[in-house]
Design an enzyme around this catalytic site. Structure first.
Site, PDB file in Angstrom:
ATOM      1  N   HIS A 304       0.852  -1.193   0.000  1.00  0.00           N
ATOM      2  CA  HIS A 304       0.000   0.000   0.000  1.00  0.00           C
ATOM      3  C   HIS A 304       0.883   1.237   0.000  1.00  0.00           C
ATOM      4  O   HIS A 304       1.898   1.284   0.695  1.00  0.00           O
ATOM      5  CB  HIS A 304      -0.911   0.001   1.236  1.00  0.00           C
ATOM      6  CG  HIS A 304      -1.577   1.320   1.489  1.00  0.00           C
ATOM      7  ND1 HIS A 304      -1.177   2.168   2.502  1.00  0.00           N
ATOM      8  CD2 HIS A 304      -2.611   1.941   0.861  1.00  0.00           C
ATOM      9  CE1 HIS A 304      -1.938   3.247   2.490  1.00  0.00           C
ATOM     10  NE2 HIS A 304      -2.815   3.131   1.507  1.00  0.00           N
ATOM     11  N   SER A 305       0.512   2.242  -0.812  1.00  0.00           N
ATOM     12  CA  SER A 305       1.196   3.526  -0.853  1.00  0.00           C
ATOM     13  C   SER A 305       2.657   3.347  -1.249  1.00  0.00           C
ATOM     14  O   SER A 305       2.953   2.798  -2.305  1.00  0.00           O
ATOM     15  CB  SER A 305       1.062   4.234   0.504  1.00  0.00           C
ATOM     16  OG  SER A 305       1.519   5.562   0.427  1.00  0.00           O
ATOM     17  N   LEU A 306       3.583   3.795  -0.409  1.00  0.00           N
ATOM     18  CA  LEU A 306       5.002   3.622  -0.716  1.00  0.00           C
ATOM     19  C   LEU A 306       5.371   2.153  -0.810  1.00  0.00           C
ATOM     20  O   LEU A 306       6.175   1.750  -1.662  1.00  0.00           O
ATOM     21  CB  LEU A 306       5.847   4.322   0.353  1.00  0.00           C
ATOM     22  CG  LEU A 306       7.359   4.128   0.278  1.00  0.00           C
ATOM     23  CD1 LEU A 306       7.913   4.679  -1.023  1.00  0.00           C
ATOM     24  CD2 LEU A 306       8.041   4.791   1.465  1.00  0.00           C
TER      25      LEU A 306
END
Length: 634
Positions: A304-306
């Site tokens: 998720h995300s980074l």
């Protein structure tokens, strides 16, 4: 059985093979007294199936503060874990009651035939030294069809999302870390919430398929909470056009590679991205250690995300299936890292690649996923994040929450738990997935490559030749905007051709803003000189004498007498007995002309008739007289 009988039985075997080879015996002949062991044929793994995953290990790879740290926590039946909330403040004891089930389906990926770590590292090192991805022959690439995550099954997608949402730590006082490398005397205060890249390793019951879930960016916006400081450094390094430079003053600058406005040293940026304390290098190290534990397993990536962006970069590097959620657009760092690209694809545009095996789920109200969290008033900017990248590799699976639900674009919709409860579980159908090919990053910037030894200081030398003007004037009759006298101006311009221009003018008819006479210009070059003689005009002196006994607002109200003495010119003498309110005289004027000699002075002048008027009726506040009486005095 005696030794002689054992040797006899061995001699009767069809052949002798090593223990790790697959042996398939022929059907026993009628004359053979022994029945050979039936070893089952191990064919290719099934491309479809259902997998029930459990958490097996938690890895921590140090980056910024402890770059040599790499340790593993093995999850055992008695291990007590706490689940950490999104903000890192709340913790609760974990009970694994709900199984994590996902299905697999055939997936085609174009990847390198030789994916050994040593080979991949050689390609990456060559890209760092040359500044561009290594060109490989088509024979070094293969099209593999393998068992990948079923991205058309909603329950499977939810399972991967829950894997990315889980963030576990061991209950304090029960830690049992296994140090892969690094020192063994880290203090207990150095938990994995302070530094490093974290990965959760899930495996199915047969250990044939494992899932690596990488921990994403901490939600805290300002330094000092969990891994947010380190995450911000990596975010600005990987997803900014130039390490947080050239934009808002609020962005955290993580390198010094900008040369001028919208111009940067690409070699400097790539060197900073490949430092050993960066997340991409840490992710490669983490992946290599996991595959050492499960050498024959099929590896899937999620995050998720980074963490989703790092998972996608690993997938592009080693040819792995990837499922991400609200991932930061990662095509920009993929191009800068010099990842190998198949023939026919521009390595500078990895978003144009096909058959990557990557699927990025997200929704339109998330500015991080959509690549718009970089405006002056965005929360990302106020938090110091420079999220300028906008392009994803692989397939984008987008929920249009702005159109369907009327959501506003806000960073609060980026949290994975909100995505699970408000998007993935609410929508009945999964969104369609399509590549994002017509997308470009940092179009306003210009990047150049160097050998890494140049100084970041530049100097500019500018030579300017300016004209020199010399003006000499003596004013005898000043006017409102200048002198009304004759003027002479000389202008000399020095240039490489050594040409001198001289302009001389004499004004006979001066105007308010300049001379109205025709202008004559003479250019002098290395030739015989020319002399021009201009006659001097005759000046007539004028004398005026006045004495005021009754001053008014805008002049003197006394009777005035002006005598002008000019040879062979008329003289005028006037006396005003009835002056006007603002200006002018209402008396009759008398002019005396002496054609031969000047007239006599004032004491010997002949007195003129004098009239006196008295106003008896006036209008307009006394400004106009309509009735008057007059007496003539002689």
């Amino acid at each position: 059985m005696s030794i002689s009988g054992l040797l006899l039985s061995v001699a009767l075997l069809p052949s002798v093979v090593s223990a790790h080879d697959h042996v398939y015996f022929d059907p026993p002949s009628s004359g053979s007294p022994f029945l050979g062991p039936q070893i089952p044929l191990t064919g290719p793994p099934a491309l479809t199936g259902t997998h029930e995953f459990t958490l097996r290990h938690i890895y921590q790879r140090g980056t910024r503060d402890q770059p040599d740290l790499h340790r593993r926590l093995d999850i055992k039946p008695h291990t007590r874990l706490w689940a950490v909330s999104d903000d890192g403040l709340e913790k609760e004891l974990v009970t694994f009651d709900t199984p994590l089930v996902a299905s697999s389906s055939p997936l085609t990926i174009q990847r390198l035939a030789d994916r050994r770590l040593s080979v991949i590292e050689g390609y990456l090192a060559a890209a760092r030294s040359s500044g561009e991805a290594v060109a490989l022959s088509p024979s070094e690439w293969v099209m593999d069809t393998l068992a990948g995550p079923n991205v058309t099954d909603k329950e499977s997608v939810l399972t991967f999302a829950k894997m990315t949402a889980n963030d576990y730590i061991e209950e304090p006082g029960t830690e049992d870390w296994h140090y892969i490398h690094g020192r063994f005397n880290y203090s207990s205060s150095f938990g994995w919430q302070s530094d490093g890249l974290r990965g959760h390793i899930y495996a199915d019951k047969t250990n044939s398929t494992i899932v690596i879930s990488l921990k994403g960016t901490s939600p805290a916006l300002f330094d000092g909470a969990g891994t947010t400081t380190n995450d911000k450094i990596n975010d600005n390094l990987f997803f900014s056009c130039c390490c947080g430079q050239g934009g808002s003053y609020l962005w955290r600058q993580v390198c010094d590679c900008q040369q001028s406005a919208f111009t940067a040293n690409l070699t400097c940026i790539v060197e900073a991205m490949n430092d050993e304390n960066r997340y991409y290098r840490a992710a490669i190290d983490l992946y290599s250690n996991v595959t050492d534990m499960y050498p024959d397993a099929n590896v899937w990536m999620t995050g998720h995300s980074l963490g989703g962006a790092m998972s996608s970069l690993l997938g592009l590097t080693f040819g792995l299936p990837v499922v991400t959620f609200e991932a930061v657009p990662e095509a920009l760092p993929a191009a800068r890292l010099g990842l190998p690209s198949p023939p026919g694809h521009d390595p500078r545009l990895p978003q144009s690649r096909q058959y990557t095996g990557a699927y990025h789920f997200g929704h339109t109200a998330d500015p991080v996923y959509m690549g718009t969290c970089n405006g002056v008033g965005s929360i990302c900017t106020w938090g110091g994040y420079a999220m300028e990248s906008a392009c994803h590799t692989g397939q984008m699976c987008v929920y249009d929450t702005v159109e369907d639900k009327g959501w506003r674009v806000a960073l609060s919709t980026h949290r994975i738990r909100a995505v699970i409860s408000d998007v993935l579980e609410v929508y009945e159908d999964l969104p369609p997935c399509a590549p994002e090919e017509e997308c470009y990053d940092c179009e306003l910037w210009k990047f150049f490559k160097s050998n890494g030894s140049e100084s970041t200081t530049t100097s500019t030398t500018t030579t300017t030749t300016a004209p020199t003007t010399t003006r000499t004037s003596t004013c005898k009759t000043p006017g409102w905007w200048g002198c009304l006298d004759e003027s002479t101006t000389t202008t000399t311009i020095t240039s490489t051709t050594t040409t001198t221009t001289t302009s001389t003018s004499t004004c006979k008819t001066p105007g308010w803003f300049g001379c109205k006479d025709p202008t004559t210009t003479t250019e002098a070059t290395p030739a015989p000189s020319v002399t021009t003689t201009i006659p001097t005009p005759t000046t007539y002196p004028t004398s005026s004498t006045s004495t005021c006994k009754d001053p008014g607002w805008f002049g003197c109200r006394d009777p005035s007498s002006t005598t002008a003495s000019i040879t062979s010119s008329p003289s005028t003498t006037s006396t005003c007995d009835d002056p006007g309110f603002f200006w002018g005289c209402y008396d009759e004027s008398t002019t005396a002309t002496h054609p031969i000699t000047p007239g006599p002075s004032a004491p010997y002048s002949t007195p003129s008739p004098t009239n006196k008027h008295t106003c008896t009726s006036s209008i307009f506040f006394g400004l106009i007289c309509v009735g008057s009486t007059g007496t003539e005095l002689r």
